[in-house]
Design a protein around this motif. Sequence first.
Motif, PDB file in Angstrom:
ATOM      1  N   ALA A 155       1.045  -1.163   0.063  1.00 31.32           N
ATOM      2  CA  ALA A 155      -0.006  -0.020   0.018  1.00 31.32           C
ATOM      3  C   ALA A 155       0.887   1.333   0.138  1.00 31.32           C
ATOM      4  N   VAL A 156       1.876   1.153   0.874  1.00 37.38           N
ATOM      5  CA  VAL A 156       2.692   2.435   0.801  1.00 37.38           C
ATOM      6  C   VAL A 156       3.142   2.736  -0.416  1.00 37.38           C
ATOM      7  N   LYS A 157       3.792   1.610  -0.886  1.00 38.67           N
ATOM      8  CA  LYS A 157       4.501   1.689  -2.576  1.00 38.67           C
ATOM      9  C   LYS A 157       3.598   2.321  -3.476  1.00 38.67           C
ATOM     10  N   GLY A 158       2.542   1.746  -3.290  1.00 40.92           N
ATOM     11  CA  GLY A 158       1.559   2.086  -4.318  1.00 40.92           C
ATOM     12  C   GLY A 158       0.962   3.454  -4.459  1.00 40.92           C
ATOM     13  N   VAL A 159       1.044   3.889  -3.195  1.00 43.03           N
ATOM     14  CA  VAL A 159       0.211   5.425  -2.940  1.00 43.03           C
ATOM     15  C   VAL A 159       1.355   6.137  -3.428  1.00 43.03           C
ATOM     16  N   GLY A 160       2.759   6.018  -2.763  1.00 41.50           N
ATOM     17  CA  GLY A 160       3.955   6.720  -3.378  1.00 41.50           C
ATOM     18  C   GLY A 160       4.101   6.634  -4.727  1.00 41.50           C
ATOM     19  N   ARG A 161       3.933   5.942  -5.396  1.00 37.62           N
ATOM     20  CA  ARG A 161       3.927   5.760  -7.059  1.00 37.62           C
ATOM     21  C   ARG A 161       2.850   6.105  -7.833  1.00 37.62           C
ATOM     22  N   PHE A 162       1.776   6.344  -7.070  1.00 36.46           N
ATOM     23  CA  PHE A 162       0.413   6.448  -7.766  1.00 36.46           C
ATOM     24  C   PHE A 162       0.405   7.534  -8.933  1.00 36.46           C
ATOM     25  N   THR A 163       1.099   8.879  -8.833  1.00 40.15           N
ATOM     26  CA  THR A 163       0.937   9.720  -9.847  1.00 40.15           C
ATOM     27  C   THR A 163       1.897   9.452 -11.001  1.00 40.15           C
ATOM     28  N   GLU A 164       2.712   8.462 -10.792  1.00 43.53           N
ATOM     29  CA  GLU A 164       3.949   8.265 -11.777  1.00 43.53           C
ATOM     30  C   GLU A 164       3.251   7.221 -12.638  1.00 43.53           C
ATOM     31  N   LEU A 165       2.115   6.583 -12.463  1.00 46.44           N
ATOM     32  CA  LEU A 165       1.629   5.256 -12.986  1.00 46.44           C
ATOM     33  C   LEU A 165       0.641   5.485 -14.229  1.00 46.44           C
ATOM     34  N   GLU A 166       0.711   6.698 -14.751  1.00 48.04           N
ATOM     35  CA  GLU A 166      -0.250   6.993 -15.746  1.00 48.04           C
ATOM     36  C   GLU A 166       0.101   6.311 -17.223  1.00 48.04           C
TER      37      GLU A 166
END
Length: 197
Positions: A155-166
């Motif tokens: 969860a921490v990794k996903g939230v931290g990278r969320f904006t870069e995953l477009e």
Amino acid sequence: MTTWYLAELLGWILLALALGAATVFAVLAYWKPRRLHLWLAAGALALALVAAASLPSPAPLGIGVLTSAAAIAVAVFGGGPAAAVALDLAMGGSVRQGLHGGILVDAKHGEDAAGARPAQREVLRGGRTIGVLERLATAGAIVAGFPEALAIVVAVKGVGRFTELEAPEARERFIIGTLASLIWAAAAGLVAHLVLR
């Protein structure tokens, strides 16, 4: 000497040799990236898992601590090369590397009116450091008998990278790298968990 005692002794010897070899080859794979080092580390890790699962009794405290330290080292050092090989096999070298450890993706899709390539930006920077911390937390949680913590790590990794995953390249790379890294760290942590049970 009974047959049972001899079998247990051989199990401990196999575990020590396999985990030692996995540690050496994982560190080599991390510092001198070669697929052979990774495959040897993976084979030794598999042997260590079999040996740990076959032990009839838990380890004494000193051996348990040494096993845990070696397993965490295997997790931390071997997971990066494992993720790199998985990404290379999946992507076939089609993703351009950035200067800061990330990947280059187009800032906008398509070409402009002049037919020039769009500007590029680097995403997923710092992946090597994040991966080390992710594997340390994963193996540590499994060694400690708290696998629920894996949900927190993801969860921490996903939230931290969320904006870069477009960008599709970033999503694919994130998923493949994370899963390969987590599987490797979980396998290494399981060796210590089985020894300590």
